[in-house]
Scaffold this motif. Structure first.
Motif, short mmCIF file in Angstrom:
data_model
loop_
_atom_site.label_atom_id
_atom_site.label_comp_id
_atom_site.label_asym_id
_atom_site.label_seq_id
_atom_site.Cartn_x
_atom_site.Cartn_y
_atom_site.Cartn_z
N TRP A 1 33.99 30.61 44.52
CA TRP A 1 34.89 31.31 43.79
C TRP A 1 34.94 32.30 42.88
O TRP A 1 34.03 32.27 42.05
CB TRP A 1 36.17 30.09 43.08
CG TRP A 1 36.69 29.14 44.05
CD1 TRP A 1 36.36 27.70 44.11
CD2 TRP A 1 37.61 29.34 44.72
NE1 TRP A 1 37.43 27.32 45.21
CE2 TRP A 1 38.11 28.31 45.40
CE3 TRP A 1 38.53 30.81 45.05
CZ2 TRP A 1 38.94 28.33 46.38
CZ3 TRP A 1 39.64 30.47 46.04
CH2 TRP A 1 39.89 29.36 46.86
N LEU A 2 35.77 33.34 43.17
CA LEU A 2 35.45 34.64 42.17
C LEU A 2 36.90 34.91 41.57
O LEU A 2 37.81 34.98 42.48
CB LEU A 2 34.93 35.83 42.94
CG LEU A 2 33.69 35.43 43.23
CD1 LEU A 2 33.16 36.66 44.42
CD2 LEU A 2 32.51 35.66 42.16
N LEU A 3 37.21 35.20 40.37
CA LEU A 3 38.38 35.65 39.74
C LEU A 3 38.57 37.28 39.81
O LEU A 3 37.78 38.05 39.14
CB LEU A 3 38.50 35.05 38.50
CG LEU A 3 39.73 35.61 37.72
CD1 LEU A 3 41.12 34.99 38.30
CD2 LEU A 3 39.92 35.12 36.34
N TYR A 4 39.52 37.78 40.45
CA TYR A 4 39.58 39.15 40.25
C TYR A 4 40.92 39.46 39.40
O TYR A 4 42.19 39.19 39.70
CB TYR A 4 39.97 39.55 41.88
CG TYR A 4 39.90 40.98 42.15
CD1 TYR A 4 39.58 42.04 41.28
CD2 TYR A 4 40.21 41.47 43.48
CE1 TYR A 4 39.41 43.37 41.64
CE2 TYR A 4 40.11 42.93 43.87
CZ TYR A 4 39.73 43.68 42.77
OH TYR A 4 39.31 45.03 43.00
N ASP A 5 40.58 39.98 38.19
CA ASP A 5 41.66 40.30 37.02
C ASP A 5 41.92 41.86 37.38
O ASP A 5 40.94 42.58 37.28
CB ASP A 5 41.05 40.07 35.89
CG ASP A 5 41.98 40.07 34.73
OD1 ASP A 5 42.92 39.47 34.63
OD2 ASP A 5 41.80 40.97 33.98
N GLN A 6 43.20 42.10 37.56
CA GLN A 6 43.64 43.33 38.06
C GLN A 6 44.75 43.92 37.02
O GLN A 6 45.59 43.15 36.52
CB GLN A 6 44.02 43.38 39.41
CG GLN A 6 43.05 43.09 40.35
CD GLN A 6 43.67 42.54 41.54
OE1 GLN A 6 43.51 43.24 42.88
NE2 GLN A 6 44.02 41.13 41.60
N GLU A 7 44.69 45.19 36.63
CA GLU A 7 46.00 45.83 35.92
C GLU A 7 46.13 47.22 36.60
O GLU A 7 44.93 47.83 37.26
CB GLU A 7 45.47 45.72 34.43
CG GLU A 7 44.33 46.55 34.15
CD GLU A 7 43.95 46.49 32.72
OE1 GLU A 7 45.10 46.30 31.95
OE2 GLU A 7 42.67 46.53 32.05
#
Length: 307
Positions: free
Chosen positions: A264-270
């Motif tokens: 699992w990888l968390l892709y935090d985007q803005e």
């Protein structure tokens, strides 16, 4: 073989480029959810081509790319690699992707021998356990017929079948008309058993090292959701509901620490800005243990269709 494993094998076959000359490779394409080649596919294949000309002990540490023309999903893509530099610590490659005699994509990638150095990172932002979030197979049918047509929902599900991608909050196509903060988070990992696929001799298993493969798979996924945060700021649902026309313009990635695409990888985007028919997306990819593994920046065309 279940559907998830079959979809994963199809994706690995997509990364199994045919070498047609020393530094020239040919890759197949497949239909996307839009009538052009998915940008993440071209970026991942180009990085595979570059990586196959670099010593195995030098994984990529960065890439910078431009999407020049829409790719034709019905035709193969030829990747020509230029060996720009082979230094003691760093190796640089340039790749041009060509279809029908015209360049559709340029990539520059740099590879580095592993070494020790100063180290710090931003902390991982809070996010729920991915296993508590709905799967694509659960969330897409929920919105089919509301903002998405059933046909588009099916195409989205098919296109992302090799990736288990779970939104922390509702995706843009689920909240059309609702202006939200320009931030988005998704958890993702490959669907199916990647170790088994490689052990069974999947398409790219004999030509791509595991570290390079993990990075190329993450590169593939990195283009799926990065512009979502732009849409959220304006209550738009994106191409899936037809209220904007969009396409990737350029894409940059920095690979900081080792990762595995089947974890699992968390892709935090803005999105810090949108203007002049373009929008900017920034992303950080963290491992489940909280290590900052990848930074991503992309600019894309974001236009509102005229009546």
């Amino acid at each position: 073989m279940n559907d998830a494993q079959r979809s994963l094998l199809d994706l690995l076959d997509l990364l199994a480029l045919e070498r047609i000359e020393q530094d020239i490779f040919r890759g197949e394409s497949r239909a996307s959810v839009v009538p052009r080649v998915f940008g993440g596919q071209v970026a991942a294949q180009a990085l595979v081509a570059a990586g196959r000309t670099v010593p195995a002990d030098r994984p990529p540490h960065s890439l910078h790319a431009y999407f020049l023309r829409p790719g034709d999903p019905g035709a193969p893509i030829v990747y020509t690699v230029d060996r720009i530099r082979d230094g003691r610590s760093f190796t640089t490659r340039r790749v041009v992707a060509v279809q029908h005699g015209q360049p559709i994509f340029h990539l520059s990638a740099s590879f580095q021998t592993q070494e020790e150095g100063l180290e710090h990172q931003e902390p991982m932002p809070p996010a729920p356990d991915p296993l508590t979030l709905p799967t694509p197979a659960e969330i897409l049918p929920r919105h089919a017929g509301r903002f998405l047509t059933p046909a588009v929902a099916d195409r989205l599900l098919e296109a992302r079948a090799a990736i288990d991608l779970r939104y922390v909050d509702e995706p843009p196509y689920a909240t059309v008309g609702e202006v939200r903060e320009p931030r988005s988070q998704v958890w993702f990992r490959t669907n199916g058993d990647l170790d088994k696929a490689l052990a069974d001799g999947a398409g790219c298993s004999d030509t791509v090292t595991r570290p390079l493969l993990d990075i190329c798979l993450v590169t593939y996924v990195s283009d799926m959701t990065l512009l979502d945060s732009i849409l959220l700021a304006h209550g738009r649902g994106g191409w899936a509901v037809g209220d904007v026309v969009g396409a990737s313009l350029d894409h940059a990635m920095w690979f900081h620490r080792p990762l595995r695409a089947d974890d699992w990888l968390l892709y935090d985007q803005e999105s810090p800005t949108a203007q002049a028919g373009r929008g900017l997306g920034k992303g950080r990819i963290f491992t489940a243990e909280g290590q900052l593994a990848v930074s991503v920046i992309q600019e894309g065309v974001i236009r509102v269709p005229r009546d």
